[in-house]
Design an enzyme around this catalytic site. Structure first.
Site, PDB file in Angstrom:
ATOM      1  N   GLY A  47       0.977  -1.137   0.143  1.00  0.00           N
ATOM      2  CA  GLY A  47      -0.379  -0.176   0.043  1.00  0.00           C
ATOM      3  C   GLY A  47       1.032   1.669  -0.199  1.00  0.00           C
ATOM      4  CG  ASP A 179     -26.560  24.078   8.742  1.00  0.00           C
ATOM      5  OD1 ASP A 179     -26.696  25.213   8.701  1.00  0.00           O
ATOM      6  OD2 ASP A 179     -25.979  23.387   9.176  1.00  0.00           O
ATOM      7  CE  LYS A 203     -28.371  20.934  10.879  1.00  0.00           C
ATOM      8  NZ  LYS A 203     -27.063  19.882   9.632  1.00  0.00           N
ATOM      9  CB  THR A 239     -28.517  17.041   5.970  1.00  0.00           C
ATOM     10  OG1 THR A 239     -27.734  16.557   7.428  1.00  0.00           O
ATOM     11  CG2 THR A 239     -28.991  18.404   6.766  1.00  0.00           C
TER      12      THR A 239
END
Length: 327
Positions: A47, A179, A203, A239
């Site tokens: 990796g 929001d 919210k 959301t």
């Protein structure tokens, strides 16, 4: 690209691309009329990432672009390694371009014993050798202060709002923040669209349950209006989907969603395609492959804006001027 004095090149622009979103880098290169510097980049069996540039970069003004999509840690590490390689190869200045700033949501401590990972990202790139950062629509503006050097904060709002103005009549629009924290952005959008009204959704969110939101009520006039819901990023879509459903339940004529970063993890595609939105608009700061797209999704290119910012930085111009002084 280079500037010359008396026939002698004084500095040259070189563009480098990570492997996360090469299509965006290619588009930026076309706008700049440069080639992406060729490189060898591959992963070892365990990796580890290896990068080597195949041309001299000594004395260059280097711009390294990488989109931090999943798997995000691999692409962060690859960009750090590219910056380190450029520093050790004597690039004159290294500008890191991260259209989507990784770990931006971890920008403060909500409770004790938590990291501020957005600051850690800035420290990592500074240590690797970055002189400057260019990013688009940071989750919060304070992130600019995490990096010890210039940060050019670009805004996709003009691109997105221009698209809305071209495709929808603005006389019946309400801009909706999902929001209360995005109301300032909603006000900017409202001004862009000609002084339209704004609304927001009140919210609650349980900090111990990430990506889960309970929408409460809409504050503002939305009945019979075209609601444009705006946000900086959409991850799992919870959301936004709940916000759109609630607006339609409260009598909105139609709902269009516009956001800069389409993270689109897990169930996001299903949620967005089923929530009732007339159109969902993103930019391509992050790659949005075909399997994450659906009818009603539009993806606008951020490449022209990135190219203009690179040009201004290279020519020691003003990035702020790209936004009429509003940055």
């Amino acid at each position: 690209m280079s500037t010359k004095t008396g026939g002698i090149p004084t500095k040259s622009l070189m563009l480098f691309s990570g492997r996360a979103h090469p299509e965006l880098a290619e588009e930026v290169a076309k706008h700049l009329d440069v080639e992406i510097t060729p490189q060898a980049a591959y992963d070892f069996a365990n990796g580890e990432t290896f990068v080597r540039f195949e041309e001299s970069v000594r004395g260059s003004d280097a711009f390294v672009i990488q989109s931090h999509t999943a798997p995000i840690n691999q692409w962060v590490m690859e960009q750090l390694i590219m910056v380190d390689a450029l520093k050790r190869a004597s690039a004159k200045r290294i500008t890191v371009i991260m259209p989507f700033y990784p770990y931006a949501r971890q920008d403060k401590k909500h409770k004790g014993r938590e990291p501020i990972s957005a600051r850690l990202i800035a420290d990592l790139f500074k240590t690797a050798g970055a002189d400057r950062i260019i990013s688009v629509d940071l989750h919060t503006a304070q992130i600019m202060g995490f990096f010890d050097g210039p940060v050019d904060h670009l805004f996709a709002q003009t691109l997105l709002s221009s698209y809305i103005k071209e495709h929808y009549p603005t006389d019946n629009i309400t801009v909706v923040s999902p929001d209360a924290g995005r109301t300032k952005l909603a006000e900017k959008w409202a001004n862009d669209l000609g002084g339209v009204p704004i609304a927001f959704i009140h919210k609650t969110r349980d900090p111990l349950r990430p990506n889960e939101v309970v929408a409460n009520r809409v504050v503002g006039e939305v009945s019979g209006r075209l609601c444009v819901v705006i946000d900086d990023m959409v991850d799992t879509g919870g959301t936004i989907a709940k916000a759109i459903t609630q607006l339609l339940d409260e009598g909105a004529a139609d709902v269009v969603m516009a956001a800069t970063h389409g993270v689109l993890s897990g169930p996001a595609k299903d949620r967005l395609s089923a929530c009732g939105a007339k159109e969902v608009v993103f930019t391509n700061t992050l790659p949005i492959p075909e399997d994450k797209r659906f009818p009603g999704m539009t993806v606008l290119s951020i490449a022209p804006l990135l190219a203009r910012a690179i040009k201004e930085v290279f020519e020691d111009g003003s990035v702020t001027s790209l936004f009429d002084g509003d940055s």
